[in-house]
Design a protein around this motif. Structure first.
Motif, PDB file in Angstrom:
ATOM      1  N   VAL A 428     -14.526  50.471  -4.191  1.00  0.00           N
ATOM      2  CA  VAL A 428     -14.589  49.183  -4.332  1.00  0.00           C
ATOM      3  C   VAL A 428     -13.489  48.520  -5.494  1.00  0.00           C
ATOM      4  O   VAL A 428     -13.518  49.034  -6.480  1.00  0.00           O
ATOM      5  CB  VAL A 428     -15.905  48.579  -4.594  1.00  0.00           C
ATOM      6  N   THR A 429     -12.695  47.619  -5.161  1.00  0.00           N
ATOM      7  CA  THR A 429     -11.948  47.089  -6.085  1.00  0.00           C
ATOM      8  C   THR A 429     -12.567  45.752  -6.768  1.00  0.00           C
ATOM      9  O   THR A 429     -13.749  45.258  -6.270  1.00  0.00           O
ATOM     10  CB  THR A 429     -10.449  46.672  -5.725  1.00  0.00           C
ATOM     11  N   ILE A 430     -12.129  45.536  -8.107  1.00  0.00           N
ATOM     12  CA  ILE A 430     -12.763  44.461  -8.733  1.00  0.00           C
ATOM     13  C   ILE A 430     -12.700  43.188  -8.105  1.00  0.00           C
ATOM     14  O   ILE A 430     -13.589  42.201  -7.903  1.00  0.00           O
ATOM     15  CB  ILE A 430     -12.345  44.243 -10.161  1.00  0.00           C
ATOM     16  N   ASP A 431     -11.548  42.881  -7.140  1.00  0.00           N
ATOM     17  CA  ASP A 431     -11.472  41.864  -6.240  1.00  0.00           C
ATOM     18  C   ASP A 431     -12.306  41.753  -4.970  1.00  0.00           C
ATOM     19  O   ASP A 431     -12.790  40.714  -4.674  1.00  0.00           O
ATOM     20  CB  ASP A 431      -9.967  41.670  -5.933  1.00  0.00           C
ATOM     21  N   MET A 432     -12.802  42.861  -4.424  1.00  0.00           N
ATOM     22  CA  MET A 432     -13.532  43.294  -3.532  1.00  0.00           C
ATOM     23  C   MET A 432     -15.172  42.618  -4.118  1.00  0.00           C
ATOM     24  O   MET A 432     -15.681  42.025  -3.620  1.00  0.00           O
ATOM     25  CB  MET A 432     -13.404  44.518  -2.765  1.00  0.00           C
ATOM     26  N   PHE A 433     -15.379  43.303  -5.163  1.00  0.00           N
ATOM     27  CA  PHE A 433     -16.517  42.946  -6.025  1.00  0.00           C
ATOM     28  C   PHE A 433     -16.663  41.489  -5.924  1.00  0.00           C
ATOM     29  O   PHE A 433     -17.945  40.997  -5.682  1.00  0.00           O
ATOM     30  CB  PHE A 433     -16.726  43.870  -7.038  1.00  0.00           C
ATOM     31  N   THR A 434     -15.858  40.786  -6.832  1.00  0.00           N
ATOM     32  CA  THR A 434     -16.126  39.601  -7.100  1.00  0.00           C
ATOM     33  C   THR A 434     -15.956  38.639  -5.763  1.00  0.00           C
ATOM     34  O   THR A 434     -16.766  37.669  -5.848  1.00  0.00           O
ATOM     35  CB  THR A 434     -14.973  38.948  -7.978  1.00  0.00           C
ATOM     36  N   ASP A 435     -15.118  38.809  -4.857  1.00  0.00           N
ATOM     37  CA  ASP A 435     -15.269  38.219  -3.535  1.00  0.00           C
ATOM     38  C   ASP A 435     -16.699  38.346  -2.648  1.00  0.00           C
ATOM     39  O   ASP A 435     -16.836  37.422  -2.314  1.00  0.00           O
ATOM     40  CB  ASP A 435     -14.039  38.762  -2.628  1.00  0.00           C
ATOM     41  N   GLY A 436     -17.221  39.609  -2.893  1.00  0.00           N
ATOM     42  CA  GLY A 436     -18.444  39.664  -2.402  1.00  0.00           C
ATOM     43  C   GLY A 436     -19.819  39.368  -2.942  1.00  0.00           C
ATOM     44  O   GLY A 436     -20.898  39.559  -2.207  1.00  0.00           O
ATOM     45  N   ASN A 437     -19.700  38.814  -4.065  1.00  0.00           N
ATOM     46  CA  ASN A 437     -20.772  38.277  -4.985  1.00  0.00           C
ATOM     47  C   ASN A 437     -20.499  37.062  -5.653  1.00  0.00           C
ATOM     48  O   ASN A 437     -19.387  36.874  -6.066  1.00  0.00           O
ATOM     49  CB  ASN A 437     -21.020  39.402  -5.824  1.00  0.00           C
ATOM     50  N   GLU A 438     -21.625  36.305  -5.979  1.00  0.00           N
ATOM     51  CA  GLU A 438     -21.441  35.172  -6.793  1.00  0.00           C
ATOM     52  C   GLU A 438     -21.223  35.689  -8.208  1.00  0.00           C
ATOM     53  O   GLU A 438     -21.910  36.922  -8.536  1.00  0.00           O
ATOM     54  CB  GLU A 438     -22.969  34.089  -6.692  1.00  0.00           C
ATOM     55  N   ASP A 439     -20.889  34.814  -9.061  1.00  0.00           N
ATOM     56  CA  ASP A 439     -20.724  34.954 -10.478  1.00  0.00           C
ATOM     57  C   ASP A 439     -22.167  35.474 -10.962  1.00  0.00           C
ATOM     58  O   ASP A 439     -21.973  36.563 -11.860  1.00  0.00           O
ATOM     59  CB  ASP A 439     -20.191  33.850 -11.035  1.00  0.00           C
ATOM     60  N   TYR A 440     -23.022  34.916 -10.692  1.00  0.00           N
ATOM     61  CA  TYR A 440     -24.194  35.334 -11.355  1.00  0.00           C
ATOM     62  C   TYR A 440     -24.767  36.740 -10.902  1.00  0.00           C
ATOM     63  O   TYR A 440     -25.407  37.600 -11.546  1.00  0.00           O
ATOM     64  CB  TYR A 440     -25.552  34.425 -10.975  1.00  0.00           C
ATOM     65  N   GLU A 441     -24.766  36.919  -9.436  1.00  0.00           N
ATOM     66  CA  GLU A 441     -24.951  38.349  -8.961  1.00  0.00           C
ATOM     67  C   GLU A 441     -23.955  39.589  -9.587  1.00  0.00           C
ATOM     68  O   GLU A 441     -24.642  40.568  -9.881  1.00  0.00           O
ATOM     69  CB  GLU A 441     -24.519  38.302  -7.418  1.00  0.00           C
ATOM     70  N   CYS A 442     -22.747  39.208  -9.695  1.00  0.00           N
ATOM     71  CA  CYS A 442     -21.729  39.998 -10.656  1.00  0.00           C
ATOM     72  C   CYS A 442     -22.250  40.347 -11.860  1.00  0.00           C
ATOM     73  O   CYS A 442     -22.343  41.347 -12.471  1.00  0.00           O
ATOM     74  CB  CYS A 442     -20.422  39.498 -10.747  1.00  0.00           C
ATOM     75  N   GLY A 443     -22.783  39.261 -12.662  1.00  0.00           N
ATOM     76  CA  GLY A 443     -23.536  39.509 -14.211  1.00  0.00           C
ATOM     77  C   GLY A 443     -24.819  40.299 -13.846  1.00  0.00           C
ATOM     78  O   GLY A 443     -24.834  41.413 -14.684  1.00  0.00           O
ATOM     79  N   GLU A 444     -25.478  40.055 -13.169  1.00  0.00           N
ATOM     80  CA  GLU A 444     -26.711  40.836 -12.801  1.00  0.00           C
ATOM     81  C   GLU A 444     -26.632  42.249 -12.517  1.00  0.00           C
ATOM     82  O   GLU A 444     -27.258  43.076 -12.883  1.00  0.00           O
ATOM     83  CB  GLU A 444     -27.762  40.095 -11.770  1.00  0.00           C
ATOM     84  N   LYS A 445     -25.404  42.542 -11.517  1.00  0.00           N
ATOM     85  CA  LYS A 445     -25.217  43.845 -11.304  1.00  0.00           C
ATOM     86  C   LYS A 445     -24.465  44.628 -12.224  1.00  0.00           C
ATOM     87  O   LYS A 445     -24.719  45.940 -12.541  1.00  0.00           O
ATOM     88  CB  LYS A 445     -24.268  43.983 -10.084  1.00  0.00           C
ATOM     89  N   PHE A 446     -23.851  43.895 -13.198  1.00  0.00           N
ATOM     90  CA  PHE A 446     -23.208  44.591 -14.285  1.00  0.00           C
ATOM     91  C   PHE A 446     -24.236  44.966 -15.187  1.00  0.00           C
ATOM     92  O   PHE A 446     -24.197  45.990 -16.200  1.00  0.00           O
ATOM     93  CB  PHE A 446     -22.196  43.373 -14.736  1.00  0.00           C
ATOM     94  N   MET A 447     -25.245  44.134 -15.530  1.00  0.00           N
ATOM     95  CA  MET A 447     -26.094  44.408 -16.541  1.00  0.00           C
ATOM     96  C   MET A 447     -27.106  45.635 -15.845  1.00  0.00           C
ATOM     97  O   MET A 447     -27.403  46.513 -16.618  1.00  0.00           O
ATOM     98  CB  MET A 447     -27.041  43.247 -16.783  1.00  0.00           C
ATOM     99  N   GLN A 448     -27.270  45.539 -14.606  1.00  0.00           N
ATOM    100  CA  GLN A 448     -28.168  46.754 -13.892  1.00  0.00           C
ATOM    101  C   GLN A 448     -27.177  48.020 -14.063  1.00  0.00           C
ATOM    102  O   GLN A 448     -27.839  49.160 -14.544  1.00  0.00           O
ATOM    103  CB  GLN A 448     -28.173  46.362 -12.609  1.00  0.00           C
ATOM    104  N   TRP A 449     -26.005  47.924 -13.826  1.00  0.00           N
ATOM    105  CA  TRP A 449     -25.169  49.003 -14.085  1.00  0.00           C
ATOM    106  C   TRP A 449     -25.191  49.591 -15.519  1.00  0.00           C
ATOM    107  O   TRP A 449     -25.379  50.859 -15.741  1.00  0.00           O
ATOM    108  CB  TRP A 449     -23.877  48.865 -13.702  1.00  0.00           C
ATOM    109  N   ILE A 450     -25.209  48.757 -16.582  1.00  0.00           N
ATOM    110  CA  ILE A 450     -25.233  49.239 -17.650  1.00  0.00           C
ATOM    111  C   ILE A 450     -26.694  50.090 -18.199  1.00  0.00           C
ATOM    112  O   ILE A 450     -26.759  50.852 -18.924  1.00  0.00           O
ATOM    113  CB  ILE A 450     -25.034  47.842 -18.998  1.00  0.00           C
ATOM    114  N   LYS A 451     -27.601  49.245 -17.573  1.00  0.00           N
ATOM    115  CA  LYS A 451     -29.001  49.801 -17.887  1.00  0.00           C
ATOM    116  C   LYS A 451     -29.247  51.304 -17.167  1.00  0.00           C
ATOM    117  O   LYS A 451     -29.789  52.025 -17.644  1.00  0.00           O
ATOM    118  CB  LYS A 451     -30.116  48.935 -17.370  1.00  0.00           C
TER     119      LYS A 451
END
Length: 458
Positions: A428-451
């Protein structure tokens, strides 16, 4: 002076065997339905290439430093953290294995995966032993060096499916081809687009639900639209196989009904000549896997980073203390340093310095009375801020998640760059990720990945 041969470690000798190592899977495992990441697929393939039997149970031993070498991640300082997360998911995944008579069984492929004393051990379910060790029925084999180069987990699984049909092709004939149809829903379940671990999915399958019904009721699934599935899965896999594999495929969608809904995919399978550059690249991968010398270190993964070395001797901290704290934090150096600073900032004497820091890491700094930078007032403000966060509305939480994501992207932080690399490993490229999710979803998934070290990108 000792000879080079006598200087080799156990894992040196194991790595050398990988130059011609083959992965073998029975047909039942190739066509099994399960969810797995690219890293899991690669680790499982390494394990399958060197199985031993302990009684009736297949077991494989891997070394973390060896894994880094095989996967080309020798500079990856977070591999230990990723191994912990991967070990958890590997043992949690369920697979559906079927026979030719419509009978099936839901089971775990791997029953135990753990790291101890410098060794990563993978224990396979003894029920699948006949399909992965001394296989009597039909099976598929492929080169380990080849599949370790995949960049997309879906390409990995599709390659296994395509490779399992290659026996139909006339050897050495570039014009030979074979056609194989897969129902779209069943294909999605086989390559991991649908999470087969969901309780409702397992219940439905046990009750005889069709693959169409499984896809319909699954909560965790990706690429619901045919266009997305074609572009992000099939086209990517087709390109990756053509670039680097011994077999390739083209495909045609199969539609049915008045609306022309896509219900299946026709694969046209043939031999592939990926070109001299790719052959050379695969050869280089084999050499990399093979080439280990007497300087190879089993524990290289656990050499302390500079920031952690600086803590040795600080307020009596020993090297073993620092290693323990680093492990407690899942190798998050900043977390350890922050805990040490908080310990040093306490106004009251600490009887058990190491124990206090360890507890601080475990509790994630949620002490009722927190000290920050030597000030209890600052600590109180942090606690108050967290209380405010706990009371935020859903809309406010979304706004905060979106802001967090946008800030991370703008700063191009180290964690953000690691996240981009993680997505790349999933295909998954970062463009695919941002295209497939809202900004808040990107943030939530980014935080989930960190944890947790893992996410479902879509």
């Amino acid at each position: 002076m000792p000879s080079k041969k006598s200087d080799k470690t156990i894992e040196d000798e194991l790595v050398e065997k990988e130059s011609n190592a083959q992965v073998m899977k029975g047909k039942e495992i190739i066509t099994a339905k399960y969810k797995s990441s690219l890293l899991e697929n690669k680790l499982t393939s390494i394990a399958l290439s060197r199985l031993t039997m302990e009684g009736d149970t297949p077991v494989a031993t891997l070394y973390p430093s060896e894994i880094k070498k095989l996967l080309g991640r020798q500079s990856d300082t977070n591999i230990y953290k990723k191994l912990i997360a991967t070990a958890k998911t590997m043992t949690g995944h369920q697979m559906v294995i079927e026979d030719n008579n419509g009978n099936f069984e839901v089971m775990a492929m791997i029953t135990n995966a753990h790291y101890e004393d410098g060794v990563f051990t993978v224990t396979f379910n003894k029920k699948i032993a006949p399909f992965i060790y001394n296989i009597k029925g039909s099976y598929t084999s492929y080169s380990l060096a080849n599949v370790l180069r995949f960049r997309c987990d879906y390409s990995f699984r599709i390659y296994e499916l395509i490779k399992s049909e290659a026996w139909h092709l006339k050897k050495g004939d570039p014009n030979s081809y074979w056609v194989k149809d897969y129902g779209l829903s069943e294909l999605k379940c086989m390559i991991g687009v649908v999470n087969m671990d969901e309780a409702r999915v397992k219940r439905a399958k046990m009750n005889g639900a069709s693959w169409d019904r499984i896809v319909e009721i699954a909560n965790e699934k990706s690429f619901n639209e045919w266009g997305d599935f074609r572009r992000r899965v099939l086209e990517r896999a087709r390109k990756e196989l053509r670039e680097q594999c011994d077999v390739k495929f083209d495909y045609n969608p199969i539609a049915a009904g008045r609306g022309g809904k896509i219900v299946a995919v026709k694969f046209i399978i043939s031999w592939n000549n990926p070109g001299e550059k790719v052959i050379e690249a695969i050869s280089e991968k084999k050499k990399l896997v093979e080439a280990t010398n007497n300087q190879y270190e089993q524990m290289s993964l656990f050499n302390l980073p500079e920031s952690m070395e600086a803590l040795v001797g600080h307020n009596g901290l020993s090297e073993d203390d620092v290693r323990m704290l680093l492990k407690e934090s899942l190798h998050d150096e900043k977390e350890v340093l922050r805990a040490v600073r908080l310990a040093d900032a306490q106004s009251n004497p600490i009887e058990n310095y190491v124990g206090w820091i360890r507890e601080c890491i475990r509790r994630h700094y949620k002490d009722p009375k927190m000290v920050a930078e030597g000030s209890s007032d600052k600590g109180d403000r942090i606690v108050e801020a967290r209380a405010i966060i706990d009371d935020t509305t859903k809309d406010e939480e979304k706004a905060m998640s979106a802001a967090y994501w946008n800030k991370a992207m703008k700063k191009n932080s180290e964690k953000y760059r690691e996240f981009v690399m993680y997505l790349s490993e999933l295909g998954v490229t970062i463009d695919m990720f941002t295209d497939g999710n809202e900004d808040y979803e990107c943030g939530e998934k980014f935080m989930q990945w960190i944890k947790t070290g893992q996410i479902n990108p879509f």
